[in-house]
Enzyme design. Structure first.
Site, PDB file in Angstrom:
ATOM      1  N   SER A  34       0.802  -1.364   0.026  1.00 19.70           N
ATOM      2  CA  SER A  34      -0.137   0.132   0.050  1.00 19.70           C
ATOM      3  C   SER A  34       0.789   1.166  -0.120  1.00 19.70           C
ATOM      4  CB  SER A  34      -0.996   0.061   1.215  1.00 19.70           C
ATOM      5  OG  SER A  34      -1.731  -0.894   1.500  1.00 19.70           O
ATOM      6  N   HIS A  65      -4.114   0.434  -4.603  1.00 18.24           N
ATOM      7  CA  HIS A  65      -3.499  -0.923  -4.833  1.00 18.24           C
ATOM      8  C   HIS A  65      -3.623  -1.089  -6.288  1.00 18.24           C
ATOM      9  CE1 HIS A  65      -3.052  -2.445  -0.528  1.00 18.24           C
ATOM     10  NE2 HIS A  65      -4.199  -1.661  -0.366  1.00 18.24           N
ATOM     11  N   HIS A  91      -5.576  -9.210  -1.325  1.00 17.65           N
ATOM     12  CA  HIS A  91      -5.555  -9.689   0.180  1.00 17.65           C
ATOM     13  C   HIS A  91      -6.761 -10.731   0.583  1.00 17.65           C
ATOM     14  CE1 HIS A  91      -4.041  -5.554   0.064  1.00 17.65           C
ATOM     15  NE2 HIS A  91      -3.528  -5.819   0.935  1.00 17.65           N
ATOM     16  N   TYR A  93      -8.657 -10.554   2.891  1.00 19.90           N
ATOM     17  CA  TYR A  93      -9.929  -9.917   3.342  1.00 19.90           C
ATOM     18  C   TYR A  93     -10.934  -9.600   2.137  1.00 19.90           C
ATOM     19  CZ  TYR A  93      -7.421  -5.557   2.299  1.00 19.90           C
ATOM     20  OH  TYR A  93      -6.863  -4.434   1.863  1.00 19.90           O
ATOM     21  N   GLU A  94     -10.389  -9.510   0.976  1.00 18.14           N
ATOM     22  CA  GLU A  94     -11.145  -8.964  -0.326  1.00 18.14           C
ATOM     23  C   GLU A  94     -12.026 -10.373  -0.411  1.00 18.14           C
ATOM     24  OE1 GLU A  94      -8.717  -6.917  -3.465  1.00 18.14           O
ATOM     25  OE2 GLU A  94      -7.249  -7.393  -2.201  1.00 18.14           O
ATOM     26  N   ALA A 121       2.568  -1.731   4.521  1.00 17.16           N
ATOM     27  CA  ALA A 121       2.305  -0.674   5.285  1.00 17.16           C
ATOM     28  C   ALA A 121       1.896  -1.318   6.400  1.00 17.16           C
ATOM     29  CB  ALA A 121       1.367   0.259   4.806  1.00 17.16           C
ATOM     30  N   MET A 219      -2.391  -6.844   7.420  1.00 15.75           N
ATOM     31  CA  MET A 219      -3.325  -7.859   6.857  1.00 15.75           C
ATOM     32  C   MET A 219      -2.563  -8.535   5.429  1.00 15.75           C
ATOM     33  SD  MET A 219      -6.419  -5.227   6.993  1.00 15.75           S
ATOM     34  CE  MET A 219      -6.895  -4.056   8.550  1.00 15.75           C
ATOM     35  N   SER A 220      -1.304  -8.479   5.551  1.00 17.16           N
ATOM     36  CA  SER A 220      -0.706  -8.937   4.260  1.00 17.16           C
ATOM     37  C   SER A 220       0.559  -9.794   4.342  1.00 17.16           C
ATOM     38  CB  SER A 220      -0.301  -7.975   3.107  1.00 17.16           C
ATOM     39  OG  SER A 220       0.568  -7.094   3.756  1.00 17.16           O
ATOM     40  N   ASN A 243       1.051   4.000  11.313  1.00 22.23           N
ATOM     41  CA  ASN A 243       0.214   4.774  12.204  1.00 22.23           C
ATOM     42  C   ASN A 243       0.594   3.953  13.493  1.00 22.23           C
ATOM     43  OD1 ASN A 243      -1.428   2.680  10.476  1.00 22.23           O
ATOM     44  ND2 ASN A 243      -2.109   2.246  12.442  1.00 22.23           N
ATOM     45  N   HIS A 255      -7.728   4.207   6.223  1.00 21.31           N
ATOM     46  CA  HIS A 255      -6.989   3.743   5.081  1.00 21.31           C
ATOM     47  C   HIS A 255      -6.288   5.042   4.309  1.00 21.31           C
ATOM     48  CE1 HIS A 255      -5.647   1.341   1.800  1.00 21.31           C
ATOM     49  NE2 HIS A 255      -6.405   2.028   1.013  1.00 21.31           N
TER      50      HIS A 255
HETATM   51  N1  HPA Z   1      -3.624  -2.469  11.417  1.00 13.63           N
HETATM   52  C1  HPA Z   1      -3.547  -3.344  10.411  1.00 13.63           C
HETATM   53  N2  HPA Z   1      -3.187  -3.230   9.143  1.00 13.63           N
HETATM   54  C2  HPA Z   1      -2.426  -2.007   8.951  1.00 13.63           C
HETATM   55  C3  HPA Z   1      -2.492  -1.099  10.054  1.00 13.63           C
HETATM   56  C4  HPA Z   1      -2.954  -1.229  11.374  1.00 13.63           C
HETATM   57  O1  HPA Z   1      -2.759  -0.504  12.414  1.00 13.63           O
HETATM   58  N3  HPA Z   1      -1.813   0.292   9.534  1.00 13.63           N
HETATM   59  C5  HPA Z   1      -1.529  -0.215   8.167  1.00 13.63           C
HETATM   60  N4  HPA Z   1      -1.733  -1.320   7.875  1.00 13.63           N
END
Ligand code: HPA
Length: 282
Positions: A34, A65, A91, A93-94, A121, A219-220, A243, A255
């Site tokens: 990302s 993406h 991913h 989750y998709e 990320a 998540m990847s 973050n 996001h």
């Molecule tokens: N959690 C999960 N996936 C992420 C995060 C997060 O805080 N930041 C970037 N991808």
């Protein structure tokens, strides 16, 4: 359930199609996460192939993406390094199966790369890892509930029970650390926890991850690393912390923020990835 025996066939179609676009044989592969796709601009591209043109390649619909496979040469001291880069990934989750999620990594490995770099990320679970930090992934926790090797094993690709005692290759890790030192970048190491998503974590989940030894959350990446190790390819990983994880800062996660902070790390990450790939491709 998909029949594992079909995977080699699907992979060989994709590989044959890509080889029809360029005869450059990549020495190293990189998966750009990302907001990190810009690295591919550093390549002198021989082929930039939208994923939808590659037979069997899964397509992402998440904003930020884009999906392209770029095969090209990375200018480097001592000679250009042939690289294959995935700009964007899918991913779980998709709704994609873990096997599909790992397919791109298998394609890079099948093209013959000697090393695979995965980037993403991530949220900083370790409070010392602030937004903007680049962290080398030293190990992972697969808490996604899925695994790309579930189902019949295809012995042509790898063993039924692959060893995961060194998921991130120590020699490649040393090359990242060397590259970071040369560039004057602080790149600490950390454990990446992979969750299914797509909802971000709760503060209680982040406390749990911290207690389990995680420094980063995302998540990847983990399905790709498992598939690459299955195929015997050494892996290195880098996270850009976008973050503080949930509960560690006062404002909610978005996001949009993840994409923006990843983009701010573009030049530093690009320099590090270049320096690493030129070493690993030698
Ligand atoms: N959690 C999960 N996936 C992420 C995060 C997060 O805080 N930041 C970037 N991808």
């Amino acid at each position: 359930m998909t029949k594992r025996a079909d995977l080699s066939t699907r992979l060989s179609y994709a590989l044959a199609w890509i080889r029809g676009q360029t005869d450059l044989v990549p020495a190293v592969g990189v998966i750009l996460g990302s907001g990190l796709s810009g690295f591919a601009d550093r390549l002198e591209a021989r082929a930039a192939i939208p994923y939808e043109q590659i037979p069997g390649f899964p397509l992402s619909r998440v904003a930020g993406h884009p999906g392209r496979l770029v095969v090209g040469e990375l200018p480097a001291e001592g000679g250009a390094v042939p690289v294959v880069a995935m700009q964007g990934r899918v991913h779980a989750y998709e709704g994609w199966s873990a096997e599909d999620v790992a397919f791109g990594a298998r394609v890079l490995c099948g093209l013959g790369v000697r090393a695979l770099l995965v980037t993403n990320a991530a949220g900083g679970v370790n409070p010392a890892y602030a937004p903007g930090a680049i962290v080398r992934i030293s190990d992972h926790l697969n808490l996604s509930g899925v695994n790309p090797l579930v189902g019949e094993n295809d012995d042509r690709l790898g063993p039924r029970f692959p060893d995961m005692s060194a998921p991130y290759d120590p020699r490649l890790a040393a090359l990242i650390d060397d590259a970071a030192r040369e560039l004057g970048l602080a790149v600490p190491a950390g454990v990446y926890a992979c969750l299914l998503g797509p909802s971000y974590e709760t503060p209680a989940e982040i406390r749990m991850l911290r207690a389990l030894g995680a420094d980063l959350v995302g998540m990847s990446t983990v399905p790709e690393v498992i598939a690459a190790r299955h195929m015997g390819v050494p892996v290195a990983g880098l996270s850009v912390v976008t973050n503080h994880a949930a509960g560690l800062s006062r404002h909610p996660l978005s996001h949009e923020e993840v994409g923006r902070v990843a983009e701010q790390a573009r030049d530093r990450l690009g320099a590090l990835v270049s320096a690493f790939l030129s070493r690993a491709g030698r």
